[in-house]
Structures are given as C-alpha cells and as structure tokens.
Scaffold this motif. Sequence first.
Motif, PDB file in Angstrom:
ATOM      1  N   TRP A 145       0.804  -1.329   0.091  1.00 48.81           N
ATOM      2  CA  TRP A 145      -0.132  -0.041   0.084  1.00 48.81           C
ATOM      3  C   TRP A 145       0.828   1.321   0.087  1.00 48.81           C
ATOM      4  CZ3 TRP A 145      -4.527  -1.405  -1.494  1.00 48.81           C
ATOM      5  CH2 TRP A 145      -4.948  -2.770  -1.016  1.00 48.81           C
ATOM      6  N   ARG A 146       2.357   1.095  -0.091  1.00 43.36           N
ATOM      7  CA  ARG A 146       3.011   2.220   0.191  1.00 43.36           C
ATOM      8  C   ARG A 146       3.767   2.812  -1.098  1.00 43.36           C
ATOM      9  NH1 ARG A 146       2.670  -0.418   4.600  1.00 43.36           N
ATOM     10  NH2 ARG A 146       2.562   0.542   6.526  1.00 43.36           N
ATOM     11  N   THR A 147       3.820   1.692  -2.337  1.00 42.68           N
ATOM     12  CA  THR A 147       4.483   2.080  -3.316  1.00 42.68           C
ATOM     13  C   THR A 147       3.494   1.640  -4.604  1.00 42.68           C
ATOM     14  OG1 THR A 147       6.653   1.946  -4.616  1.00 42.68           O
ATOM     15  CG2 THR A 147       5.699  -0.014  -2.932  1.00 42.68           C
ATOM     16  N   PRO A 148       3.622   2.098  -5.691  1.00 40.13           N
ATOM     17  CA  PRO A 148       3.015   1.634  -6.887  1.00 40.13           C
ATOM     18  C   PRO A 148       3.712   0.224  -7.464  1.00 40.13           C
ATOM     19  CG  PRO A 148       3.934   3.491  -7.622  1.00 40.13           C
ATOM     20  CD  PRO A 148       4.255   3.337  -6.060  1.00 40.13           C
ATOM     21  N   PHE A 149       5.169   0.045  -7.253  1.00 39.38           N
ATOM     22  CA  PHE A 149       5.732  -1.009  -7.944  1.00 39.38           C
ATOM     23  C   PHE A 149       6.706  -1.519  -6.689  1.00 39.38           C
ATOM     24  CE2 PHE A 149       4.977   1.695 -11.570  1.00 39.38           C
ATOM     25  CZ  PHE A 149       4.346   0.657 -12.189  1.00 39.38           C
ATOM     26  N   PHE A 150       6.845  -2.669  -6.684  1.00 35.06           N
ATOM     27  CA  PHE A 150       8.000  -3.440  -6.027  1.00 35.06           C
ATOM     28  C   PHE A 150       8.387  -4.584  -6.549  1.00 35.06           C
ATOM     29  CE2 PHE A 150       4.327  -4.792  -3.656  1.00 35.06           C
ATOM     30  CZ  PHE A 150       4.685  -6.005  -3.178  1.00 35.06           C
ATOM     31  N   TRP A 151       9.520  -4.983  -6.546  1.00 40.14           N
ATOM     32  CA  TRP A 151      10.117  -6.043  -7.067  1.00 40.14           C
ATOM     33  C   TRP A 151      10.855  -6.914  -6.249  1.00 40.14           C
ATOM     34  CZ3 TRP A 151       9.162  -7.065 -12.355  1.00 40.14           C
ATOM     35  CH2 TRP A 151       8.978  -5.727 -13.091  1.00 40.14           C
ATOM     36  N   MET A 152      10.699  -8.565  -6.287  1.00 40.24           N
ATOM     37  CA  MET A 152      11.302  -9.307  -5.779  1.00 40.24           C
ATOM     38  C   MET A 152      12.088 -10.247  -6.388  1.00 40.24           C
ATOM     39  SD  MET A 152       8.433 -10.805  -2.817  1.00 40.24           S
ATOM     40  CE  MET A 152       6.841  -9.748  -2.813  1.00 40.24           C
ATOM     41  N   CYS A 153      13.476 -10.417  -5.940  1.00 43.94           N
ATOM     42  CA  CYS A 153      14.349 -11.218  -6.797  1.00 43.94           C
ATOM     43  C   CYS A 153      15.158 -12.001  -5.800  1.00 43.94           C
ATOM     44  CB  CYS A 153      15.409 -10.324  -7.418  1.00 43.94           C
ATOM     45  SG  CYS A 153      14.903  -8.989  -8.466  1.00 43.94           S
ATOM     46  N   ASP A 154      15.255 -13.208  -6.234  1.00 47.38           N
ATOM     47  CA  ASP A 154      16.247 -14.291  -5.431  1.00 47.38           C
ATOM     48  C   ASP A 154      17.629 -13.849  -5.528  1.00 47.38           C
ATOM     49  OD1 ASP A 154      14.006 -15.561  -4.684  1.00 47.38           O
ATOM     50  OD2 ASP A 154      14.089 -16.992  -6.308  1.00 47.38           O
ATOM     51  N   ASP A 155      18.468 -14.076  -4.576  1.00 43.16           N
ATOM     52  CA  ASP A 155      19.773 -13.876  -4.533  1.00 43.16           C
ATOM     53  C   ASP A 155      20.723 -14.576  -5.625  1.00 43.16           C
ATOM     54  OD1 ASP A 155      19.930 -16.061  -3.186  1.00 43.16           O
ATOM     55  OD2 ASP A 155      20.875 -15.469  -1.432  1.00 43.16           O
ATOM     56  N   ASN A 156      20.342 -15.518  -6.440  1.00 44.79           N
ATOM     57  CA  ASN A 156      20.882 -16.225  -7.254  1.00 44.79           C
ATOM     58  C   ASN A 156      20.665 -15.561  -8.695  1.00 44.79           C
ATOM     59  OD1 ASN A 156      18.402 -16.974  -7.958  1.00 44.79           O
ATOM     60  ND2 ASN A 156      18.882 -19.199  -7.741  1.00 44.79           N
ATOM     61  N   GLY A 212      -0.436   0.376 -19.434  1.00 40.84           N
ATOM     62  CA  GLY A 212      -1.421  -0.260 -18.975  1.00 40.84           C
ATOM     63  C   GLY A 212      -0.779  -1.053 -17.678  1.00 40.84           C
ATOM     64  N   ILE A 213       0.115  -1.063 -17.390  1.00 41.55           N
ATOM     65  CA  ILE A 213       0.936  -1.931 -16.120  1.00 41.55           C
ATOM     66  C   ILE A 213       0.197  -1.618 -14.978  1.00 41.55           C
ATOM     67  CG2 ILE A 213       2.456  -0.038 -15.769  1.00 41.55           C
ATOM     68  CD1 ILE A 213       3.202  -3.693 -15.740  1.00 41.55           C
ATOM     69  N   SER A 214      -0.429  -0.509 -14.643  1.00 37.75           N
ATOM     70  CA  SER A 214      -0.900  -0.560 -13.500  1.00 37.75           C
ATOM     71  C   SER A 214      -2.468  -1.370 -13.425  1.00 37.75           C
ATOM     72  CB  SER A 214      -1.535   1.220 -13.201  1.00 37.75           C
ATOM     73  OG  SER A 214      -2.312   1.376 -14.131  1.00 37.75           O
ATOM     74  N   SER A 215      -2.702  -1.951 -14.415  1.00 35.04           N
ATOM     75  CA  SER A 215      -3.905  -3.049 -14.196  1.00 35.04           C
ATOM     76  C   SER A 215      -3.380  -4.369 -14.237  1.00 35.04           C
ATOM     77  CB  SER A 215      -4.839  -2.819 -15.356  1.00 35.04           C
ATOM     78  OG  SER A 215      -3.984  -2.965 -16.840  1.00 35.04           O
ATOM     79  N   ILE A 216      -2.127  -4.547 -14.273  1.00 33.77           N
ATOM     80  CA  ILE A 216      -1.444  -5.903 -14.214  1.00 33.77           C
ATOM     81  C   ILE A 216      -1.101  -6.091 -12.839  1.00 33.77           C
ATOM     82  CG2 ILE A 216       0.506  -7.272 -15.046  1.00 33.77           C
ATOM     83  CD1 ILE A 216       0.326  -5.550 -17.571  1.00 33.77           C
ATOM     84  N   ALA A 217      -1.340  -7.133 -12.182  1.00 30.50           N
ATOM     85  CA  ALA A 217      -1.148  -7.568 -10.814  1.00 30.50           C
ATOM     86  C   ALA A 217       0.128  -8.211 -10.734  1.00 30.50           C
ATOM     87  CB  ALA A 217      -1.883  -8.779 -10.068  1.00 30.50           C
ATOM     88  N   LEU A 218       0.853  -8.764 -11.710  1.00 28.04           N
ATOM     89  CA  LEU A 218       2.127  -9.687 -11.609  1.00 28.04           C
ATOM     90  C   LEU A 218       2.586  -9.515 -13.022  1.00 28.04           C
ATOM     91  CD1 LEU A 218       3.844 -11.306  -9.755  1.00 28.04           C
ATOM     92  CD2 LEU A 218       2.763 -13.252 -10.455  1.00 28.04           C
ATOM     93  N   ALA A 219       4.131  -9.053 -13.038  1.00 31.31           N
ATOM     94  CA  ALA A 219       4.898  -8.915 -14.184  1.00 31.31           C
ATOM     95  C   ALA A 219       6.066  -9.548 -13.714  1.00 31.31           C
ATOM     96  CB  ALA A 219       5.106  -7.632 -14.515  1.00 31.31           C
TER      97      ALA A 219
END
Length: 120
Positions: free
Chosen positions: A49-60, A96-103
């Motif tokens: 709820w604090r940012t429009p985008f966030f990314w999660m990446c593994d350390d590999n 249209g990225i704001s209407s996409i839940a997961l990219a």
Amino acid sequence: EGALVVAVVSPEEEAEYRRCWPGSLLLALPQAGRPVGYARHVLKRALQWRTPFFWMCDDNLSTFVRIERGSDGLARRHTQGPLFREAFMHVQRREGISSIALAGFLRSNGTETSKTYTEV
C-alpha cells in the motif's frame, strides 16, 4: 528514478551480507529456517500500500541480457551496462501496467531471443 533496494536475509546470513554489501539496507528475518515464502509475504505486506511498484528477486539472479538485431539481421547479446535496472524500468513504463497484478521475467535456457505468452 531512484530505487530503494532492501535485501531480506536470514539471520544466520546477515553478517556475510553486511560484509559483502556494506551500506545496503538489510532486513534480517527474526527467525532462521523460515521458507522463502515468509520473506516474500513480509515484504509484500510492508510495501503493497506504500508504493506502486516493488520487485522481488532471489539472490541467485546473475545476469540480464539484451538481445539486439543488427543491420545484418544477426542477433547480438549485450551483457554490459545497467541491464537489471533497464529491464525493470522497461516493464514499469509499459502501457497499462497499473492494471497488471504480476509481471516478471522468464529464465532463459540460452536458445531463445524472447518468448510470448503462447510459448510459456
């Protein structure tokens, strides 16, 4: 276009991450041995709820590659430059990225230049 990078680490790995990545923002989990889903859940709940985008990446995650076709028609692989950031910013700028839940990005086995949704 600055980006906040937070590394979420298991408590037993915290010292090694601080040694290898000094000055970075680390979030050490309160308990060792929790599955990766726990870290992802904590981060998602903290940021959703604090940012429009966030990314999660593994350390590999090791490399992003840009494929460009030259005037001779041959594809060339580029691995130099800020490709990680470039790739993420490209996705965020998509119409249209704001209407996409997961990219995300597909892991390449080295034989394709791209995949479409029909090839997945």
